[in-house]
Design an enzyme around this catalytic site. Structure first.
Site, PDB file in Angstrom:
ATOM      1  N   SER A  11      -6.124  -7.362   4.150  1.00 53.31           N
ATOM      2  CA  SER A  11      -5.793  -5.968   3.790  1.00 53.31           C
ATOM      3  C   SER A  11      -5.854  -5.108   5.102  1.00 53.31           C
ATOM      4  CB  SER A  11      -6.681  -5.369   2.804  1.00 53.31           C
ATOM      5  OG  SER A  11      -6.460  -4.107   2.429  1.00 53.31           O
ATOM      6  N   TYR A  40     -14.438  -3.002  -2.877  1.00 54.59           N
ATOM      7  CA  TYR A  40     -13.338  -4.000  -2.463  1.00 54.59           C
ATOM      8  C   TYR A  40     -12.928  -4.078  -1.097  1.00 54.59           C
ATOM      9  CZ  TYR A  40      -8.428  -4.804  -1.584  1.00 54.59           C
ATOM     10  OH  TYR A  40      -7.055  -5.494  -1.129  1.00 54.59           O
TER      11      TYR A  40
END
Length: 244
Positions: free
Chosen positions: A139, A152
């Protein structure tokens, strides 16, 4: 890396980025095997894929990953690319949530530990192939944290550093390549509660991965992530040049 004639397994392949990758690589002449928890969603995804296969299973469970790995090696021995895409994220503020530890444990298990475990299960099989690859979907979050995704983002940073170690470990094995894809905010159901509709299309992530595979470009930034990647590469080049 060859981009056709592969047998590719994609965790979390029934929707979002995983399904977009499945569609793209399927259209390029690869056999696709997707995983997901919902039989209904798996069947819906298969309707968009030519000759694909689905393996239902909860990626968060170690026993399920072990079962799926055995099924791949037994029933689909040609599998030579695995795409570790399954993931989860909780959006919340640390100041307002008393269950941060529980959320972090769930995210770390699925986003990080599951990848290490499945790669460990599949690597001996992949090393026997003439050409093979591991693709870890990380990500933009590897470049910094965000207060609304407090636990996260660290899981993706951990995944990034693990991927670097995995790549370095097998860099002498010319038959296996290790890729990392860095999507920014993407327009998927996964990101719907984070204004995902303002993000890049999932198909763009898939297209960038395909180009990366074509060109043996192991780091695959997408969208705005390219800005961060370019800045870091420039900074690293300056440091290296100054040290000479």
């Amino acid at each position: 890396m060859k981009t056709t004639g592969n047998t590719i397994f994609i965790s979390g392949g029934s929707a979002g980025i995983g399904l977009a990758i499945a569609k793209k690589l399927n259209a390029e002449g690869n056999k696709i095997i997707i995983n997901g928890r919902s039989e209904e969603r798996l069947q819906a995804a298969l309707s968009h894929l030519d000759g694909a296969v689905a393996i239902k299973g909860d990626w968060a469970e170690a026993s399920e990953r072990e079962r799926i790995a055995e099924e791949l090696k037994t029933n689909h021995p040609d599998v030579n690319i695995i795409v570790n895409n399954a993931g989860i994220a909780f959006a919340y503020l640390l100041s307002q949530d008393a269950d941060a530890l529980e959320k972090a444990q769930i995210e770390m298990n699925l986003n990080y530990f599951s990848v290490i475990h499945f790669n460990q299960l599949m690597m001996p099989h992949l090393l026997q192939k003439e050409e093979a690859a591991v693709v870890n979907v990380s990500s933009l979050a590897v470049y910094g944290s965000e207060k609304f995704l407090p636990t996260y983002c660290p899981t993706k940073a951990a995944l990034h550093n693990y991927t670097l170690a995995l790549r370095a470990t097998y860099e002498e094995n010319k038959n296996i390549q290790v890729y990392e894809v860095y999507p920014p905010r993407t327009d998927t159901e996964f990101s719907s509660y984070l204004d995902g509709d303002k993000g890049v299309p999932a198909a763009e992530v898939a297209e960038e991965l395909f180009i990366g595979l074509q060109n043996n470009r192991f780091d695959v930034p997408v969208g705005e992530t390219k800005i961060y990647a370019a800045a870091i590469n420039e900074a690293m080049s300056k440091i290296i040049n100054q040290s000479k």
